[in-house]
Design an enzyme around this catalytic site. Structure first.
Site, PDB file in Angstrom:
ATOM      1  N   PRO A 112      27.138  55.186  32.771  1.00 41.37           N
ATOM      2  CA  PRO A 112      26.718  55.251  31.355  1.00 41.37           C
ATOM      3  C   PRO A 112      27.192  56.556  30.715  1.00 41.37           C
ATOM      4  CG  PRO A 112      24.818  55.468  32.820  1.00 41.37           C
ATOM      5  CD  PRO A 112      25.978  55.084  33.675  1.00 41.37           C
ATOM      6  N   LEU A 113      27.631  56.482  29.492  1.00 41.36           N
ATOM      7  CA  LEU A 113      28.211  57.636  28.796  1.00 41.36           C
ATOM      8  C   LEU A 113      27.130  58.591  28.305  1.00 41.36           C
ATOM      9  CD1 LEU A 113      30.413  55.334  28.443  1.00 41.36           C
ATOM     10  CD2 LEU A 113      31.069  56.522  26.366  1.00 41.36           C
ATOM     11  N   GLY A 114      27.376  59.876  28.466  1.00 47.24           N
ATOM     12  CA  GLY A 114      26.499  60.882  27.880  1.00 47.24           C
ATOM     13  C   GLY A 114      25.122  60.888  28.499  1.00 47.24           C
ATOM     14  N   ALA A 115      25.001  60.315  29.690  1.00 46.37           N
ATOM     15  CA  ALA A 115      23.682  60.090  30.280  1.00 46.37           C
ATOM     16  C   ALA A 115      23.363  61.058  31.412  1.00 46.37           C
ATOM     17  CB  ALA A 115      23.581  58.650  30.792  1.00 46.37           C
ATOM     18  N   GLY A 116      24.264  62.013  31.642  1.00 45.89           N
ATOM     19  CA  GLY A 116      23.983  63.012  32.676  1.00 45.89           C
ATOM     20  C   GLY A 116      24.545  62.663  34.038  1.00 45.89           C
ATOM     21  N   GLY A 118      27.801  62.341  34.630  1.00 43.26           N
ATOM     22  CA  GLY A 118      29.158  62.861  34.780  1.00 43.26           C
ATOM     23  C   GLY A 118      30.250  61.869  34.448  1.00 43.26           C
ATOM     24  N   SER A 120      32.190  61.849  31.879  1.00 39.64           N
ATOM     25  CA  SER A 120      33.393  62.540  31.373  1.00 39.64           C
ATOM     26  C   SER A 120      34.207  63.107  32.524  1.00 39.64           C
ATOM     27  CB  SER A 120      32.983  63.668  30.420  1.00 39.64           C
ATOM     28  OG  SER A 120      32.247  64.684  31.100  1.00 39.64           O
ATOM     29  N   ASP A 164      30.803  69.581  37.650  1.00 42.26           N
ATOM     30  CA  ASP A 164      30.944  68.125  37.532  1.00 42.26           C
ATOM     31  C   ASP A 164      32.294  67.655  38.066  1.00 42.26           C
ATOM     32  OD1 ASP A 164      28.711  68.788  35.964  1.00 42.26           O
ATOM     33  OD2 ASP A 164      29.028  67.105  34.616  1.00 42.26           O
TER      34      ASP A 164
HETATM   35  N1  LIG Z   1      34.539  54.634  30.010  1.00 40.86           N
HETATM   36  C1  LIG Z   1      34.966  55.632  29.224  1.00 40.86           C
HETATM   37  N2  LIG Z   1      36.084  55.482  28.481  1.00 40.86           N
HETATM   38  C2  LIG Z   1      36.530  56.488  27.703  1.00 40.86           C
HETATM   39  N3  LIG Z   1      35.914  57.691  27.562  1.00 40.86           N
HETATM   40  C3  LIG Z   1      34.794  57.875  28.278  1.00 40.86           C
HETATM   41  C4  LIG Z   1      34.248  56.882  29.147  1.00 40.86           C
HETATM   42  N4  LIG Z   1      33.123  57.380  29.729  1.00 40.86           N
HETATM   43  C5  LIG Z   1      32.958  58.635  29.241  1.00 40.86           C
HETATM   44  N5  LIG Z   1      33.942  58.930  28.377  1.00 40.86           N
HETATM   45  C6  LIG Z   1      34.084  60.166  27.596  1.00 40.86           C
HETATM   46  O1  LIG Z   1      33.092  61.102  28.030  1.00 40.86           O
HETATM   47  C7  LIG Z   1      32.187  61.366  26.944  1.00 40.86           C
HETATM   48  C8  LIG Z   1      30.776  61.576  27.494  1.00 40.86           C
HETATM   49  O2  LIG Z   1      30.841  62.818  28.172  1.00 40.86           O
HETATM   50  P1  LIG Z   1      29.577  63.811  28.210  1.00 40.86           P
HETATM   51  O3  LIG Z   1      29.993  64.993  29.007  1.00 40.86           O
HETATM   52  O4  LIG Z   1      29.057  64.020  26.843  1.00 40.86           O
HETATM   53  O5  LIG Z   1      28.497  62.988  29.009  1.00 40.86           O
HETATM   54  P2  LIG Z   1      28.479  62.669  30.571  1.00 40.86           P
HETATM   55  O6  LIG Z   1      29.669  63.306  31.250  1.00 40.86           O
HETATM   56  O7  LIG Z   1      28.340  61.202  30.735  1.00 40.86           O
HETATM   57  O8  LIG Z   1      27.156  63.370  31.043  1.00 40.86           O
HETATM   58  P3  LIG Z   1      26.996  64.872  31.659  1.00 40.86           P
HETATM   59  O9  LIG Z   1      28.205  65.648  31.207  1.00 40.86           O
HETATM   60  O10 LIG Z   1      25.735  65.380  31.074  1.00 40.86           O
HETATM   61  O11 LIG Z   1      26.962  64.680  33.131  1.00 40.86           O
HETATM   62  C9  LIG Z   1      32.281  60.132  26.046  1.00 40.86           C
HETATM   63  O12 LIG Z   1      31.879  60.472  24.715  1.00 40.86           O
HETATM   64  C10 LIG Z   1      33.773  59.846  26.128  1.00 40.86           C
HETATM   65  O13 LIG Z   1      34.508  60.772  25.328  1.00 40.86           O
HETATM   66  C1  LIG Z   2      25.199  70.905  31.437  1.00 36.95           C
HETATM   67  C2  LIG Z   2      26.229  71.077  32.527  1.00 36.95           C
HETATM   68  O1  LIG Z   2      25.823  72.130  33.396  1.00 36.95           O
HETATM   69  C3  LIG Z   2      26.324  69.834  33.371  1.00 36.95           C
HETATM   70  C4  LIG Z   2      26.641  68.582  32.627  1.00 36.95           C
HETATM   71  O2  LIG Z   2      26.655  67.471  33.529  1.00 36.95           O
HETATM   72  C5  LIG Z   2      27.567  71.415  31.869  1.00 36.95           C
HETATM   73  C6  LIG Z   2      28.604  71.864  32.903  1.00 36.95           C
HETATM   74  O3  LIG Z   2      28.207  72.384  33.961  1.00 36.95           O
HETATM   75  O4  LIG Z   2      29.812  71.684  32.605  1.00 36.95           O
HETATM   76 MG   LIG Z   3      30.194  65.317  31.032  1.00 38.05          MG
END
Ligand SMILES: Nc1ncnc2c1ncn2[C@@H]1O[C@H](COP(=O)(O)OP(=O)(O)OP(=O)(O)O)[C@@H](O)[C@H]1O
Ligand SMILES: C[C@@](O)(CCO)CC(=O)[O-]
Ligand SMILES: [Mg+2]
Length: 338
Positions: A112-116, A118, A120, A164
């Site tokens: 899941p995106l943006g959900a913690g 990783g 991205s 990450d």
């Molecule tokens: N399946 C995907 N296709 C394209 N881009 C994606 C996809 N999944 C994630 N991303 C990119 O990563 C971004 C989310 O990254 P973000 O670092 O905000 O959250 P996360 O990595 O899911 O959580 P966290 O960094 O807290 O662990 C999305 O907005 C998008 O730009």
């Molecule tokens: C919030 C943070 O510590 C983790 C995000 O998954 C940012 C990072 O370490 O790049």
């Molecule tokens: Mg991220």
């Protein structure tokens, strides 16, 4: 055509503090992003992202070059969605000394995106690995992790640690402190994840902590306290036998540190009502400990519970959209099709 996939991760301890040089211990989990890279004759980058949702709606588009003339979605949203893929392609071009290399990129993911978890980092790691291999210039894992970190650092305006991307590259549990990144031996911990269906923007959330830390000494002290907690936790892991299931006493001590870590993250303003509700539901169900994972602001919590009680309790918790057991991903990024 080259296909690579990389795992997401949960933080046992240390998110946010790791951005300021404190240690962190993330662990890769079996939720993966898969990236396909097919070299093109021209310098265009065409991206198809099947599993992309932003702010409650799905963006589906094919992108041309970085100005993307052929998409019907407002550019800022496209840039937000595709910034990481763009940064991965730029790192691959630089690594292969092929500044005009074009690609057809497909991204599929069950993270899941943006959900913690990783997402991205997994997309960037798999993207760089697939694109460089497609150009005949495969990278060793340390360089791959470094380039993936540089991609996240760029997209997040300098608000990124190596945690990450190193974890997604290597798999398993890792310890990151500044530029010092090492895999660690850890028992297979019983992670349970609760997901509220929401998302937080890592760059924005990290910027918020940076401002708080700059404004208040007690916030800086809070970040340092997370570092102290992580050092205590890694000491417990170091004394454990990674070949055996974790002892109840170890789970109890790790869980206590996770609870404390969540409280400190909440003090730094990165929790949310839904995350707190899931954390307390897990604790009330008997989890050894529970905390938000990743940037926070919404998304996921991670709990330790070898029984089904926490997963069941979360599934009945208002605000929890999905509860699942997250298996440790012992293998990091891997080639699906060379
Ligand atoms: N399946 C995907 N296709 C394209 N881009 C994606 C996809 N999944 C994630 N991303 C990119 O990563 C971004 C989310 O990254 P973000 O670092 O905000 O959250 P996360 O990595 O899911 O959580 P966290 O960094 O807290 O662990 C999305 O907005 C998008 O730009
Ligand atoms: C919030 C943070 O510590 C983790 C995000 O998954 C940012 C990072 O370490 O790049
Ligand atoms: Mg991220």
């Amino acid at each position: 055509m080259t296909v690579c996939e990389a795992p997401g991760k949960v933080y046992l301890f240390g998110e946010h503090a790791v951005v300021y040089g404190e240690p962190a211990v993330p662990a890769a989990v079996e939720r993966r992003a898969t990236v396909t890279a097919e070299p093109r004759e021209d310098d265009h980058v065409r991206v198809e992202a099947e599993d992309l949702s932003l702010d409650g709606f799905t963006v589906e588009y094919a992108g041309g070059t970085s100005d993307r003339p052929d998409v019907d979605v407002p550019t800022p949203l496209v840039e937000a969605a595709m910034g990481y893929v763009d940064a991965a392609v730029e790192q691959a071009r630089d690594a292969a000394d092929a500044p005009d290399a074009g690609f057809d990129i497909t991204v599929e993911s069950d993270i899941p995106l943006g959900a913690g978890l990783g997402s991205s980092a997994a997309v960037v790691v798999a993207g760089i690995d697939a694109a460089t291999r497609a150009l005949g210039e495969p990278l060793d894992r340390r360089e791959l992790a470094d380039r993936a970190y540089r991609a996240e650092y760029e997209v997040q305006d300098g608000q990124a640690s190596r945690a990450d991307t190193f974890c997604s590259t290597m798999g398993g549990a890792v310890r990151v402190e500044g530029d010092d990144c090492e895999p660690i031996d850890a028992p297979n911990l019983p992670f349970v994840v609760g997901f509220d269906g929401g998302a937080g923007d890592t760059g924005e959330l990290v910027a918020g902590v940076r401002e708080l830390r700059a404004e208040h000494e007690f916030a800086a002290d809070t970040v340092e306290s997370i570092g102290d907690l992580v050092r205590a936790g890694e000491g417990l892991l170091a004394d454990a036998n990674p070949e055996r299931d974790p002892e109840p006493a170890l789970l109890a001590e790790l869980g206590e540190l996770m609870d404390f870590n969540h409280g400190l993250l909440a003090a730094l303003g990165v929790s949310a009502r839904s995350l707190d509700a899931m954390v307390w539901a897990a604790r009330d169900a008997g989890a050894h400990g529970a905390k938000l994972t990743g940037a926070g602001g919404g998304g996921c919590i991670v709990a330790l519970d070898e029984s089904d009680a926490t997963e069941t309790a979360l599934s009945f918790t208002q605000g929890c959209e999905e509860a699942f057991r997250a298996e440790l991903a012992t293998e990091g990024v891997r080639v699906v099709e060379p």
